[in-house]
Design an enzyme around this catalytic site. Structure first.
Site, mmCIF file in Angstrom:
data_model
loop_
_atom_site.group_PDB
_atom_site.id
_atom_site.type_symbol
_atom_site.label_atom_id
_atom_site.label_comp_id
_atom_site.label_asym_id
_atom_site.label_seq_id
_atom_site.Cartn_x
_atom_site.Cartn_y
_atom_site.Cartn_z
ATOM 1 N N ARG A 145 0.858 -1.182 0.000
ATOM 2 C CA ARG A 145 0.000 0.000 0.000
ATOM 3 C C ARG A 145 0.894 1.231 0.000
ATOM 4 O O ARG A 145 1.993 1.223 0.569
ATOM 5 C CB ARG A 145 -0.916 0.028 1.226
ATOM 6 C CG ARG A 145 -2.117 -0.923 1.141
ATOM 7 C CD ARG A 145 -3.118 -0.442 0.108
ATOM 8 N NE ARG A 145 -4.354 -1.233 0.089
ATOM 9 C CZ ARG A 145 -4.555 -2.278 -0.683
ATOM 10 N NH1 ARG A 145 -3.567 -2.707 -1.469
ATOM 11 N NH2 ARG A 145 -5.706 -2.922 -0.682
ATOM 12 N N GLU A 171 -3.360 8.059 -4.679
ATOM 13 C CA GLU A 171 -3.849 7.361 -5.859
ATOM 14 C C GLU A 171 -5.133 7.981 -6.393
ATOM 15 O O GLU A 171 -5.489 7.773 -7.552
ATOM 16 C CB GLU A 171 -4.037 5.879 -5.560
ATOM 17 C CG GLU A 171 -2.705 5.185 -5.310
ATOM 18 C CD GLU A 171 -2.794 3.672 -5.272
ATOM 19 O OE1 GLU A 171 -3.871 3.120 -5.580
ATOM 20 O OE2 GLU A 171 -1.781 3.048 -4.928
ATOM 21 N N HIS A 180 -1.053 0.757 -9.675
ATOM 22 C CA HIS A 180 -1.775 -0.200 -8.831
ATOM 23 C C HIS A 180 -2.360 -1.303 -9.716
ATOM 24 O O HIS A 180 -3.548 -1.632 -9.642
ATOM 25 C CB HIS A 180 -2.875 0.491 -8.033
ATOM 26 C CG HIS A 180 -3.229 -0.254 -6.780
ATOM 27 N ND1 HIS A 180 -3.643 0.368 -5.635
ATOM 28 C CD2 HIS A 180 -3.235 -1.579 -6.486
ATOM 29 C CE1 HIS A 180 -3.884 -0.530 -4.694
ATOM 30 N NE2 HIS A 180 -3.638 -1.724 -5.200
#
Length: 323
Positions: A236, A265, A283
């Site tokens: 993460r 993000e 991602h």
């Protein structure tokens, strides 16, 4: 028979696959509803269950949805859900453990090879008009280097055969795993996180985002690493203090980094994008057709277990919840 509403909130694709599964399972009392826009609370007000990905489900939100019985995530991480609040209000939270372990493992290996061979950096250079095979930092063989793995769940386990194929020595920091257990995978146990940092030529992060791991990697940790080290983050974004990583990459405290996750993000912004010794993917490590459909099936099964059968979902995250 009145059907119970299941809200799919800001989830892409149609729900044809889920509808087919319900027919196969003989489930007739669920109504699947999509909402790609609108306020989550308003959309979920009459729902018995919800499927979300990135939506923050906070205590104030949970308190406004007393009829909601379950939030099912089509992912592994649950850091966008207030688990304590969910438990307090009898709300089950489920995830999809291991649904993309093979994908993330392979993506991580790809990032390691990318940095070791400077593939992305050389591609950028050629496209910019240069033809320089010696661009950037020196290249060394991976064989006999040490990769440090932070935590040892399903993804690192999938990586083990690939890492051994690359002839890397494997060092693991996982406090809950014994040296004997790790030796069974051909890995050595690091006795402390600092030992992992100091000894690793490549450091790869595989932990969940919890309060104890937020900014796990910051200035102090980066200064303990080798100046020739690579950092890989497919966990993460907030596990790494991004500003500290930028400083380390600019100053030469470490050699390079490859990340599939960043801190922002939502805005998709990072100073890492400006650095030649950083490789970033959006991602995407979890992505494959197989992982998509596997996660969707698992999430739906959790909803059926809780709502249709009034049972305890198989992949319940907040195990202390009472309902």
């Amino acid at each position: 028979m009145e059907k119970k509403k299941i809200l799919y909130y800001q989830i892409d694709d149609t729900l044809d696959y889920e509808s087919d599964l319900l027919r196969q399972w003989g489930i007739t009392d669920l109504e699947l509803v999509q909402a790609k826009e609108g306020d989550f609370v308003e959309e979920a007000r009459d729902a018995a269950g919800a499927v979300v990905e990135y939506q923050q489900v906070t205590r104030p939100i949970i308190e406004q949805l007393p009829q909601l019985k379950i939030v099912a995530l089509q992912s592994i991480g649950v850091d966008n859900i207030d688990l304590d609040a969910a438990t307090d209000h009898g709300l089950c939270v489920t995830n999809c453990p291991g649904f993309c372990s093979e994908e993330v493992a392979l993506h991580t290996i790809g990032l390691i090879i990318d940095l070791a061979r400077k593939i992305t950096a050389l591609d950028r250079s050629v496209r910019a008009g240069s033809w320089d095979p010696l661009l950037g930092y020196p290249i060394h063989r991976l064989s006999n280097k040490t990769i440090g793995l932070y935590f040892f769940g399903s993804i690192p386990k999938k990586m083990i055969p690939m890492l051994r194929g690359l002839q890397l020595s494997i060092l693991v920091y996982a406090p809950t795993k014994t040296a004997e257990y790790l030796a069974g995978f051909g890995a050595e146990k690091a006795n402390s996180f600092d030992e992992l940092l100091r000894r690793s030529d490549i450091l790869s992060l595989h932990c969940p985002l919890i309060p104890e791991t937020e900014h796990l990697i910051s200035d102090r940790e980066l200064q303990l690493m080798k100046k020739t080290a690579f950092l890989i983050n497919t966990a993460r974004g907030r596990v790494v203090d991004e500003a500290a990583l930028v400083r380390a990459l600019k100053s030469g405290a470490i050699q390079a980094a490859a990340v599939d996750v960043i801190e922002d993000e939502v805005g998709a912004k990072s100073e890492l994008f400006t650095l030649e010794n950083a490789v970033i993917t959006p991602h995407a490590a979890f992505v494959s057709e197989d992982s998509f459909y596997g996660a969707r099936k698992t999430a739906l099964a959790q909803l059926v277990q809780r709502i249709c059968r009034n049972g305890r979902p198989e992949h319940l995250v907040n195990s202390a919840v009472h309902f």
